[in-house]
Write a protein that holds these residues in place. Sequence first.
Motif, mmCIF file in Angstrom:
data_model
loop_
_atom_site.group_PDB
_atom_site.id
_atom_site.type_symbol
_atom_site.label_atom_id
_atom_site.label_comp_id
_atom_site.label_asym_id
_atom_site.label_seq_id
_atom_site.Cartn_x
_atom_site.Cartn_y
_atom_site.Cartn_z
ATOM 1 N N ILE A 79 -108.629 16.905 -147.987
ATOM 2 C CA ILE A 79 -108.547 17.822 -146.808
ATOM 3 C C ILE A 79 -108.135 17.105 -144.991
ATOM 4 C CG2 ILE A 79 -109.215 19.361 -144.913
ATOM 5 C CD1 ILE A 79 -110.954 20.999 -147.657
ATOM 6 N N VAL A 80 -106.982 16.641 -144.773
ATOM 7 C CA VAL A 80 -106.176 16.192 -143.219
ATOM 8 C C VAL A 80 -105.961 17.555 -142.127
ATOM 9 C CG1 VAL A 80 -105.814 14.699 -144.921
ATOM 10 C CG2 VAL A 80 -104.489 16.130 -144.350
ATOM 11 N N SER A 81 -106.399 16.933 -141.109
ATOM 12 C CA SER A 81 -105.887 17.882 -139.747
ATOM 13 C C SER A 81 -104.013 17.878 -139.813
ATOM 14 C CB SER A 81 -106.183 17.660 -138.454
ATOM 15 O OG SER A 81 -107.078 17.184 -138.692
ATOM 16 N N SER A 82 -103.868 19.114 -139.309
ATOM 17 C CA SER A 82 -102.604 19.232 -139.472
ATOM 18 C C SER A 82 -101.879 18.921 -138.371
ATOM 19 C CB SER A 82 -102.604 21.483 -139.333
ATOM 20 O OG SER A 82 -100.829 21.268 -139.346
ATOM 21 N N GLU A 83 -100.700 18.253 -138.564
ATOM 22 C CA GLU A 83 -99.605 18.052 -137.392
ATOM 23 C C GLU A 83 -98.660 18.899 -136.674
ATOM 24 O OE1 GLU A 83 -98.450 13.131 -138.063
ATOM 25 O OE2 GLU A 83 -100.733 13.134 -138.597
ATOM 26 N N GLY A 84 -98.769 19.394 -135.441
ATOM 27 C CA GLY A 84 -97.404 19.487 -134.980
ATOM 28 C C GLY A 84 -97.528 20.792 -135.479
ATOM 29 N N GLY A 85 -98.682 21.665 -135.942
ATOM 30 C CA GLY A 85 -98.760 22.783 -136.402
ATOM 31 C C GLY A 85 -99.786 23.527 -135.288
ATOM 32 N N SER A 86 -100.300 25.214 -135.823
ATOM 33 C CA SER A 86 -101.245 25.476 -134.690
ATOM 34 C C SER A 86 -102.492 24.481 -135.114
ATOM 35 C CB SER A 86 -101.879 26.985 -135.674
ATOM 36 O OG SER A 86 -102.871 27.661 -135.177
ATOM 37 N N GLU A 87 -103.053 24.852 -134.469
ATOM 38 C CA GLU A 87 -104.724 23.904 -134.291
ATOM 39 C C GLU A 87 -105.658 24.406 -135.254
ATOM 40 O OE1 GLU A 87 -107.536 25.937 -130.628
ATOM 41 O OE2 GLU A 87 -105.740 24.900 -129.971
ATOM 42 N N ASP A 88 -105.459 25.357 -136.017
ATOM 43 C CA ASP A 88 -106.265 25.854 -137.187
ATOM 44 C C ASP A 88 -105.665 26.007 -137.674
ATOM 45 O OD1 ASP A 88 -108.349 27.194 -135.019
ATOM 46 O OD2 ASP A 88 -107.030 29.426 -135.331
ATOM 47 N N ASP A 89 -104.521 24.914 -138.358
ATOM 48 C CA ASP A 89 -103.820 24.953 -139.642
ATOM 49 C C ASP A 89 -104.298 23.449 -140.047
ATOM 50 O OD1 ASP A 89 -101.872 26.619 -139.479
ATOM 51 O OD2 ASP A 89 -100.508 26.084 -139.055
ATOM 52 N N VAL A 90 -104.864 23.557 -141.682
ATOM 53 C CA VAL A 90 -105.401 22.897 -141.666
ATOM 54 C C VAL A 90 -104.663 22.649 -143.445
ATOM 55 C CG1 VAL A 90 -107.435 21.808 -143.246
ATOM 56 C CG2 VAL A 90 -107.592 23.121 -141.609
ATOM 57 N N ILE A 91 -104.357 20.877 -144.155
ATOM 58 C CA ILE A 91 -103.199 20.758 -145.433
ATOM 59 C C ILE A 91 -104.761 19.972 -146.074
ATOM 60 C CG2 ILE A 91 -102.312 19.200 -145.378
ATOM 61 C CD1 ILE A 91 -101.000 18.480 -143.164
ATOM 62 N N LEU A 92 -104.585 20.869 -147.311
ATOM 63 C CA LEU A 92 -105.132 20.276 -148.403
ATOM 64 C C LEU A 92 -104.449 19.641 -149.171
ATOM 65 C CD1 LEU A 92 -107.709 20.043 -150.405
ATOM 66 C CD2 LEU A 92 -106.137 21.992 -151.735
ATOM 67 N N ARG A 93 -104.634 17.957 -148.917
ATOM 68 C CA ARG A 93 -103.814 17.218 -149.892
ATOM 69 C C ARG A 93 -104.382 16.913 -151.236
ATOM 70 N NH1 ARG A 93 -102.030 13.289 -145.304
ATOM 71 N NH2 ARG A 93 -100.395 14.663 -145.650
ATOM 72 N N VAL A 94 -103.413 17.204 -152.235
ATOM 73 C CA VAL A 94 -103.175 16.403 -153.626
ATOM 74 C C VAL A 94 -102.853 15.462 -153.692
ATOM 75 C CG1 VAL A 94 -103.743 17.726 -156.008
ATOM 76 C CG2 VAL A 94 -103.853 19.167 -153.945
ATOM 77 N N SER A 95 -103.093 14.448 -154.485
ATOM 78 C CA SER A 95 -102.331 13.537 -154.851
ATOM 79 C C SER A 95 -102.438 13.441 -156.037
ATOM 80 C CB SER A 95 -102.805 11.899 -154.290
ATOM 81 O OG SER A 95 -102.751 12.455 -152.912
ATOM 82 N N VAL A 96 -101.595 13.307 -156.879
ATOM 83 C CA VAL A 96 -101.204 12.993 -158.584
ATOM 84 C C VAL A 96 -100.808 11.891 -159.262
ATOM 85 C CG1 VAL A 96 -101.087 14.069 -160.709
ATOM 86 C CG2 VAL A 96 -101.276 15.630 -158.630
ATOM 87 N N GLU A 97 -101.984 11.123 -159.531
ATOM 88 C CA GLU A 97 -101.011 10.138 -159.518
ATOM 89 C C GLU A 97 -100.831 9.509 -161.691
ATOM 90 O OE1 GLU A 97 -102.800 6.400 -158.670
ATOM 91 O OE2 GLU A 97 -102.658 7.302 -156.414
#
Length: 139
Positions: free
Chosen positions: A90-108
Amino acid sequence: LRSSFSLAQQTIHAAAAMASTGTSNALEISAAPMPLGESAPSCLPSSADPRPYKCVVDVVFDSPTRAKHAMDVLSVDGELGDKVVKNFAIVSSEGGSEDDVILRVSVEATEAKMLRVALSSFYDLLKVVLKCYQEFGEK
């Protein structure tokens, strides 16, 4: 969340096509309509890399609670074998609303086919999570 669900449905088809080519792409699915992210550089297979096929999916949620719940649900089942590895963050959103949060999923994956199967499964489960939020909210 209706807009995020329809955007997710559109993105599912695009991601399946991208996964079949073996390229690494960043996708964004948001609770508010937003354009798809820029494509990352292609990931060319390398004999030195045990999992040369990679994809990163960014899913934007409108609250940290929803992002955490989605991560908990989506990360429950591990991958069978060692051909595919999924990492969640879970990472902070850049440029979006301050409440927006990003779920980052990396698949290899070791093979393009395995990457496609893992992404297809991930998007099926993500669709269920988004439908639950759409139907039941954050109760």
